[in-house]
Design a protein around this motif. Sequence first.
Motif, short mmCIF file in Angstrom:
data_model
loop_
_atom_site.label_atom_id
_atom_site.label_comp_id
_atom_site.label_asym_id
_atom_site.label_seq_id
_atom_site.Cartn_x
_atom_site.Cartn_y
_atom_site.Cartn_z
N GLU A 1 1.74 -62.83 48.59
CA GLU A 1 0.94 -61.78 49.21
C GLU A 1 0.50 -60.82 48.19
OE1 GLU A 1 3.61 -60.09 52.45
OE2 GLU A 1 4.86 -61.90 51.99
N GLU A 2 -0.45 -59.79 48.79
CA GLU A 2 -0.96 -58.92 47.82
C GLU A 2 -0.03 -57.85 47.33
OE1 GLU A 2 -5.03 -56.00 47.12
OE2 GLU A 2 -4.85 -57.52 48.79
N ARG A 3 0.89 -57.62 48.34
CA ARG A 3 1.83 -56.38 48.08
C ARG A 3 3.05 -56.90 46.92
NH1 ARG A 3 7.05 -57.34 50.34
NH2 ARG A 3 7.06 -59.32 51.47
N LEU A 4 3.02 -58.26 46.78
CA LEU A 4 3.97 -58.48 45.60
C LEU A 4 3.30 -58.78 44.30
CD1 LEU A 4 6.21 -61.04 47.53
CD2 LEU A 4 6.67 -58.76 46.76
N LEU A 5 2.06 -58.72 44.18
CA LEU A 5 1.22 -59.06 42.99
C LEU A 5 1.75 -57.79 41.98
CD1 LEU A 5 -0.85 -60.87 42.29
CD2 LEU A 5 -2.49 -59.34 42.85
N ALA A 6 2.00 -56.79 41.82
CA ALA A 6 2.33 -55.90 41.08
C ALA A 6 3.80 -56.00 40.59
CB ALA A 6 2.33 -54.40 41.45
N ALA A 7 4.62 -56.48 41.44
CA ALA A 7 5.97 -57.12 41.02
C ALA A 7 5.84 -58.53 40.33
CB ALA A 7 6.94 -57.20 42.32
N GLY A 8 5.01 -59.44 40.51
CA GLY A 8 4.70 -60.46 39.93
C GLY A 8 4.06 -60.29 38.48
N THR A 9 3.28 -59.21 38.29
CA THR A 9 2.67 -58.84 36.90
C THR A 9 3.81 -58.39 36.22
OG1 THR A 9 0.77 -58.08 38.01
CG2 THR A 9 1.14 -57.12 35.98
N THR A 10 4.66 -57.56 36.57
CA THR A 10 5.56 -57.08 35.78
C THR A 10 6.90 -58.14 35.18
OG1 THR A 10 7.34 -55.37 35.15
CG2 THR A 10 7.57 -55.95 37.42
N LEU A 11 7.17 -59.25 36.44
CA LEU A 11 8.02 -60.35 36.17
C LEU A 11 7.65 -61.22 35.11
CD1 LEU A 11 11.06 -61.02 36.89
CD2 LEU A 11 9.93 -62.04 38.80
N ALA A 12 6.43 -61.38 35.25
CA ALA A 12 5.76 -62.58 34.32
C ALA A 12 4.88 -62.27 33.46
CB ALA A 12 5.07 -63.85 35.41
N SER A 13 3.79 -61.46 33.85
CA SER A 13 2.84 -61.02 32.72
C SER A 13 3.31 -60.40 31.77
CB SER A 13 1.62 -60.39 33.40
OG SER A 13 0.40 -60.39 32.67
N CYS A 14 4.02 -59.14 32.14
CA CYS A 14 4.75 -58.27 31.31
C CYS A 14 5.81 -59.05 30.96
CB CYS A 14 5.02 -56.78 32.12
SG CYS A 14 3.77 -55.87 32.54
N GLY A 15 6.45 -59.85 31.75
CA GLY A 15 7.62 -60.49 31.38
C GLY A 15 7.78 -61.21 30.14
N ILE A 16 6.57 -61.71 29.75
CA ILE A 16 6.32 -62.90 28.70
C ILE A 16 6.70 -61.95 27.46
CG2 ILE A 16 3.92 -62.61 28.30
CD1 ILE A 16 4.14 -65.33 27.83
N ALA A 17 6.28 -60.49 27.46
CA ALA A 17 6.58 -59.86 26.28
C ALA A 17 7.99 -59.33 26.27
CB ALA A 17 5.78 -58.43 26.42
N TYR A 18 8.71 -59.36 27.60
CA TYR A 18 10.15 -59.00 27.42
C TYR A 18 10.73 -59.89 26.72
CZ TYR A 18 8.52 -55.22 30.73
OH TYR A 18 7.89 -54.51 31.69
N ALA A 19 10.43 -61.31 27.11
CA ALA A 19 11.06 -62.59 26.71
C ALA A 19 10.97 -62.67 25.20
CB ALA A 19 10.61 -63.73 27.27
N MET A 20 9.59 -62.19 24.49
CA MET A 20 9.36 -62.43 23.20
C MET A 20 10.14 -61.08 22.41
SD MET A 20 5.38 -62.95 23.29
CE MET A 20 4.58 -64.49 23.74
N ARG A 21 10.45 -60.10 23.16
CA ARG A 21 11.45 -59.09 22.31
C ARG A 21 12.77 -59.50 22.61
NH1 ARG A 21 10.82 -53.58 21.67
NH2 ARG A 21 8.62 -54.31 21.02
N TYR A 22 13.31 -60.34 23.36
CA TYR A 22 14.69 -61.11 23.18
C TYR A 22 14.59 -61.95 22.08
CZ TYR A 22 18.42 -64.14 23.55
OH TYR A 22 19.70 -64.96 23.30
N ILE A 23 13.54 -62.59 21.98
CA ILE A 23 13.78 -63.61 20.87
C ILE A 23 13.56 -63.09 19.51
CG2 ILE A 23 11.97 -65.26 19.50
CD1 ILE A 23 11.30 -66.16 22.73
#
Length: 263
Positions: free
Chosen positions: A162-184
């Motif tokens: 749903e569109e209401r979850l798009l921002a949450a999806g952005t931070t979890l996966a699109s921003c989240g890939i950067a967070y995963a790289m920071r852990y690495i």
Amino acid sequence: MKIAIIGAGAMGGATVEGLLKCAEFQNDNITVADPNQQVIDSFAEKGVSVTTDNSAAIEGADVVAVFVKPWLVESVLSELKPALDYKRQMLIVVAAGVGSEQINTWLAKADGSLPTLFLAIPNIAIAHKASMTFLVPVGATPEQTAQIRQLFDLVGQTIVTEERLLAAGTTLASCGIAYAMRYIRASVEGGVEIGFKAKDAEQIVLQTVKGAVELLQATGEHPEAAIDKVTTPGGVTIRGLNEMEHAGFTSAVVRGLKAGLKS
């Protein structure tokens, strides 16, 4: 299927790179439009159709995918509006924070007609067919949604949401890939501190993270259940995990995700 990519910056360019790795696509069925001549020349060398003219790019396309900065979406869609075939072409807009209501306002014609629209948020792993993509259909039929989902499934995994979850999806996966790289990065630095050369530490950490992901995907286990298998009583693993938690590891991850969502 013929697809026009409008904007070949970081995300648009990565999407083209991913599609070029798909046997289902002939290179000349992809058209890239971008004002940067150097960018389109690099894709032309790979057999992709290229142009600096956005309207020309969408001629004959089945799917038009717009990858531009949020503040450029209105001007680009206004340029495309006269050339876009609302009855035949499907439109994908990839721009965080730009909603369907606003897009439809920009694209509405005098007779009230609107295009078949999809909002999408992939991440940069799409270049290697490993994106986690969120897809929101707006006024699309189930058949059209299946088509576009199939397109993104070629270059990773897709969740229709749903569109209401798009921002949450952005931070979890699109921003989240950067967070995963920071852990690495942090783990590699730790590896150097405990004695490994930097390149060896990087190899070790990357393979370890890859192994964790593949194990969880293969077994379907909850991460905590898998962790329990390697945390022997009084062992070094549980000591390390507890020390990370004392430093606020889980809390820091959750706070980072929530901070990204607020922006």
